[in-house]
Design an enzyme around this catalytic site. Structure first.
Site, PDB file in Angstrom:
ATOM      1  CG  ASP A  10      46.031  33.888  39.641  1.00  0.00           C
ATOM      2  OD1 ASP A  10      46.461  34.988  39.261  1.00  0.00           O
ATOM      3  OD2 ASP A  10      45.550  33.712  40.787  1.00  0.00           O
ATOM      4  CD  GLU A  69      45.387  37.769  36.638  1.00  0.00           C
ATOM      5  OE1 GLU A  69      45.467  38.543  37.610  1.00  0.00           O
ATOM      6  OE2 GLU A  69      44.497  36.904  36.514  1.00  0.00           O
ATOM      7  CG  ASP A 141      44.848  31.431  44.457  1.00  0.00           C
ATOM      8  OD1 ASP A 141      45.350  32.532  44.176  1.00  0.00           O
ATOM      9  OD2 ASP A 141      44.598  31.074  45.622  1.00  0.00           O
TER      10      ASP A 141
END
Length: 175
Positions: A10, A69, A141
């Site tokens: 991420d 992502e 996160d």
């Protein structure tokens, strides 16, 4: 039975989450997760921290695939550009280790893990905890990174086994 080790990332300029899982058949096992904090300071140095730290994660955990992502465009174009640069550093870390990189939108990740493309962060954290049988809720996160790895482990498909690529969720339905 073949096992596949997946690193989920991420990306973020201040905090980059990472999570490593291993899929053997239909069984998915948690291996590790955490956050890389790039600190304050000049952008090139912060990107270097992300790149080198992720390379260290890759070298110590030996994933075979990486799931990242995708960047969403937010209201502030400058923030979007900075996030894109952090994402680029993350992708470079994987490519430098000769790993294939898959990319998923936040909608695809949330759909795959929660079953709702517009789920709240807390829902993602709770589902990641449940799906990986973790003793506690991971940080936002790390949870997002693990969710990205889980999405990849399921072939980018939602909970019901429907491919979510090319679709969007409206009122809880794929359209």
């Amino acid at each position: 039975m073949n096992s596949i080790r997946i690193l989920g990332i991420d990306p973020g300029l201040r905090i980059t989450g990472f999570g490593v899982i291993e899929k053997t058949g239909s069984r998915i096992q948690y291996l590790t997760s955490g956050c890389i904090k790039s600190g304050e300071g000049a952008l090139p140095e912060r990107l270097k921290v992300i790149l080198l730290s992720l390379r260290e994660v890759i070298q110590s955990n030996q994933p075979q695939q990486v799931a990242v992502e995708k960047v969403f465009v937010n209201v502030n174009p400058q923030s979007t550009l900075l996030l894109g640069q952090a994402r680029g550093a993350a992708i470079c870390a994987a490519v430098l280790e000769a790993l294939p990189v898959a990319e998923y939108t936040a909608l695809q990740v949330k759909q795959a893990v929660v079953g709702n493309g517009h789920a709240a962060k807390e829902q993602v954290q709770e589902m990641v905890k449940r799906l990986l049988n973790l003793p506690g809720v991971p940080s936002p996160d790390a949870a997002d990174a693990l969710a990205c790895a889980l999405c990849h482990a399921h072939g980018g498909q939602g909970l019901g086994g429907f491919a979510t690529a090319g679709y969007r969720v409206k009122n809880g339905r794929l359209v």
